[in-house]
Design an enzyme around this catalytic site. Structure first.
Site, short mmCIF file in Angstrom:
data_model
loop_
_atom_site.label_atom_id
_atom_site.label_comp_id
_atom_site.label_asym_id
_atom_site.label_seq_id
_atom_site.Cartn_x
_atom_site.Cartn_y
_atom_site.Cartn_z
CG PHE A 207 -1.84 1.20 1.25
CD1 PHE A 207 -3.12 1.10 0.71
CD2 PHE A 207 -1.44 2.43 1.77
CE1 PHE A 207 -3.98 2.20 0.69
CE2 PHE A 207 -2.28 3.53 1.75
CZ PHE A 207 -3.56 3.41 1.21
CG ASP A 315 5.45 4.23 1.58
OD1 ASP A 315 5.48 5.06 2.51
OD2 ASP A 315 4.42 3.97 0.94
CE LYS A 346 -0.48 6.12 7.62
NZ LYS A 346 -1.84 5.89 8.07
CB THR A 370 0.46 26.14 -4.43
OG1 THR A 370 -0.08 26.24 -5.74
CG2 THR A 370 0.24 27.46 -3.69
#
Lengths: 492, 492
Positions: A207, A315, A346, A370
């Site tokens: 995931f 990750d 997280k 941005t």
């Protein structure tokens, strides 16, 4: 047969050093559920109401964050839950932490929060100081990675890392930074050569987020993916290991070698079709079911990716920030060469990825947006790091995690059907086990919740524990007692 | 020949109602640049330093946000800039706004900021109240859209809206919410039928973000896209209109009809290959060069998308929140049927999209992520809305924008080569013009900056103005004087 009602002793040999009382001061001593079910009537009414203007079918309870404290969450009905799920693993040092709230009350935080810059164009004059107090502190920054790209959430961190990998891969192929006219023109039509056929290799049941690029590498559940167009990118088997790992080393080694061979084969096979620019991997597959692999696997993965000129992106959105008993989970692999990028979000509350100089884009504005991160969240990250370091929460989590693992091992021996495949030894409190079936897992999680202990599910039938970093002996006792009571109910 | 040095009079007939002095109290009266160039030596040194651990080649100055105030940004060298770019159009009510900072100092904000929930699973008990005070207030929520999905930035808002469109499109095709086994299985391999060939139609020179799905619809500049794999999705000509719009209605109408015909043709042609699930459009193409279209165009676009069962997503990330003189730019179109989704971010400080009930996913967890927005930013959005409404900043911006347009029209008449294609009449302060060449545009923007006025570039040779909503007559005078001085220098 063990007697299920006998109290479970917690081994004194792994007893943890007490954490500073301020971290848990004022929290309840134990869970308290006064409604007949969770969610109670007040939560139910709030959730129904919310569901009228958005999708809240996924919500468990409505929470009174003002009344939550330490390891405990207070819901809208006044129920007090021991939170071993931590907002999907994103709460680090506990609810209503006084140091964090003092930071929030400071003038510099208020200014940062209410005057959010476009960091890439108008960075705050003290941006480097903010980074060096936390995200880029020597004790935090993954070894070997000198660069940082800040973002706003885990998915944007991952996708920006993928972009960096694609750009660096093509830069290497091209040998210089100038694009051809054909590349420039075709890119505006999403066509080759400007929009190249390149891929990211990920692992089955992995995931990595749910936007279009990240979801193309996510292989956890069909529900996450059906109806969403995806890139034709390769996925490789994740090693199916036997637990406990230390008792199955020989078999596991073979399985890991098989998967590494698949990685090599796949990189080779895709070379003609859509070359693999990067491999992305979780240290412990989380959403997909808490699936582990050994340091050997990751060492080999680093080896083969380097040999083939493929970047390795680790990750650490869920595993990062102390939960596995080291600051980063990948520290335990002792890699001779660092990953090319490491993503975070997280528990850090700030998001982004660390990377090598090679992954710097060839020109400005190529990997840009941005906000490019958020100074207020970066300040919060610094304070979280400070709290972790001042209180030794990395070591604490390693110790209490070892203790929790042993307690779960005891329960697993008593209820071998219900608590199977216990995993996470040596991984702090990042622990999980399987139930016999998905339905039994759901029942266990639901019964725990009705007794005021929140845990998460993952994969098909796993229970994942994601306690906060201030989870201590007292909470461990409550957790184990509750699980034991639930196990007895279910088995009975 | 006009005398370039003659002072430009600002028409009294369009004079604006003064805004509340508190909104601009304490800001400088005019720009002050004390370094020989911008960036000055202190900024330069900070940016060089930052560039060692990240990509800051894109940065213009390092900013002291604590010392910035109202419409004025103070840089690390103490230069004070009139900010007509607003952090890439993301600052609404000015720097160091006292009401916003009072909110930030409140206990409820501190709690929200430091105890960030996973909103989809554990929403705050007062989440509905937070939304209804701002994002979902009747005066804010776009008419006809009853639903909201909150996110963390513009790109995640856009991509989540695309996901919702794909899911709803397939749901309609399927006629029910149950996936087939083939859909479930194939989705995990990114293959059809689970990962369908569906597309989003966007317009050439449009910009919708820079992650993998959003970038596939972005067609602004090659630099944004080269080397990044993209979905094979269609792009259609954006109408090339002549300005001023009101003097070229007949020609423009033909051009808009041509582009609408292309939209219809493209939807039809792609039906066999990769059906168009949604069209995404900016009310004014911003990053791509401030390219306008008329209400007629958007009315026709709504008509043809409805006829063909294609969703219409209006991307108001840059145009939203009062800058165009209405709260949403699309209000001016008087659509008989609302868009299916409207995205927002930037000036709202909170991000997400509004949508119809039809765009609700068929099941929970289909459009989901960890944070699902941010209560602290939603509170900030409520306060921004309150400040806008209490001070009539929508009407104010419409009025001062009309005045600014007239002043620019005067300058354009004096410098017809340098200030061409002035556009944005009736669009508040959301104004732009072209220079003769990209180099001349860059020179103009650089000279303005050296005189302490920040404006943005967009497209190939456009200057875009994105003043804050508190930009008033005094700032207008400074802006026009500065532009006139720069124009005289360049033309001389």
């Amino acid at each position: 047969m063990p007697r299920p009602t006998a109290p479970l002793r917690i081994s004194a040999s792994t007893s943890t050093r007490a954490i500073h009382p301020a971290l848990t001061a004022g929290q309840p001593l134990r869970p308290r559920v006064t409604t007949s079910n969770v969610p109670g009537p007040r939560s139910q009414s709030i959730l129904q109401d919310l569901n009228r203007s958005g999708d809240f079918r996924t919500s468990l309870v409505a929470v009174d964050y003002a009344k939550s404290k330490g390891n405990y969450l207070t819901d809208a009905d006044g129920n007090q839950h021991l939170d071993c799920f931590g907002q999907i693993a994103s709460i680090s040092v506990g609810y209503r932490n006084e140091q964090l709230e003092a930071l929030a009350g400071s003038e510099r935080f208020r200014i940062a929060a209410m005057n959010r810059p476009a960091i890439g164009v108008f960075p705050p004059h003290d941006w480097r100081e903010i980074l060096e107090a936390g995200l880029m502190k020597d004790s935090v920054r993954p070894r070997g990675l000198t660069q940082i790209f800040t973002a706003n959430c885990g998915s944007t961190a991952i996708e920006s890392a993928y972009k960096a990998a694609f750009m660096a891969y093509q830069h290497k192929q091209r040998g210089h930074s100038d694009f051809t006219a054909a590349e420039n023109d075709s890119s505006l039509f999403n066509s080759s050569p400007g929009s190249p056929s390149l891929s990211i290799l990920s692992f089955k049941t992995g995931f990595h987020g749910r936007l279009f690029g990240s979801l193309s590498t996510t292989r956890s559940k069909a529900l996450h993916k059906v109806d969403i167009p995806a890139f034709d990118w390769p996925a490789v088997d994740w090693p199916q290991l036997r637990y406990p790992l230390e008792e199955n080393e020989a078999d596991n080694r073979k399985e890991e070698e098989r998967c590494i061979a698949l990685v090599e084969e796949t990189i080779e096979r895709w070379q003609a079709k859509s070359p693999v620019a990067a491999v992305v991997v979780e240290p412990i597959q989380s959403e997909g079911g808490d699936n582990h692999a050994s340091p050997f696997f990751f060492q080999r993965l680093r080896e083969v990716t380097r040999q083939r000129g493929v970047y390795l992106i680790v990750d650490e959105v869920q595993t990062g920030v102390a939960a596995t008993g080291t600051f980063w989970a990948h520290e335990k692999w002792n890699l001779p060469h660092p990953p090319d990028a490491v993503t975070f979000s997280k528990k850090m509350q700030a998001a982004g990825y660390y990377h090598t100089e090679e992954l710097r884009p060839s020109a400005g504005y190529r990997n840009f947006n941005t906000w490019m991160g958020d100074p207020a969240r970066a300040m919060q990250a610094s304070e979280i790091v400070k709290i972790i370091e001042e209180n030794g929460l990395v070591e604490h989590t390693a110790q209490v995690g070892a203790q929790l693992y042993e307690a779960l091992r005891g329960l697993s021996a008593r209820h071998p059907g219900l608590i199977q495949n216990l995993r996470g030894k040596g991984q702090g409190t990042f622990l999980a086990f399987d139930c016999e079936t998905p339905a039994q897992r759901d029942e266990l999680v639901g019964r725990m919740r009705n007794k005021g202990v929140l845990v998460g599910g993952s994969g098909a039938r796993a229970v994942r524990l994601r306690p906060l970093l201030i989870f201590s002996e007292k909470e461990l006792e409550v957790f184990v007692e509750t699980l034991q009571a639930v196990a007895t109910e279910i088995v009975a």
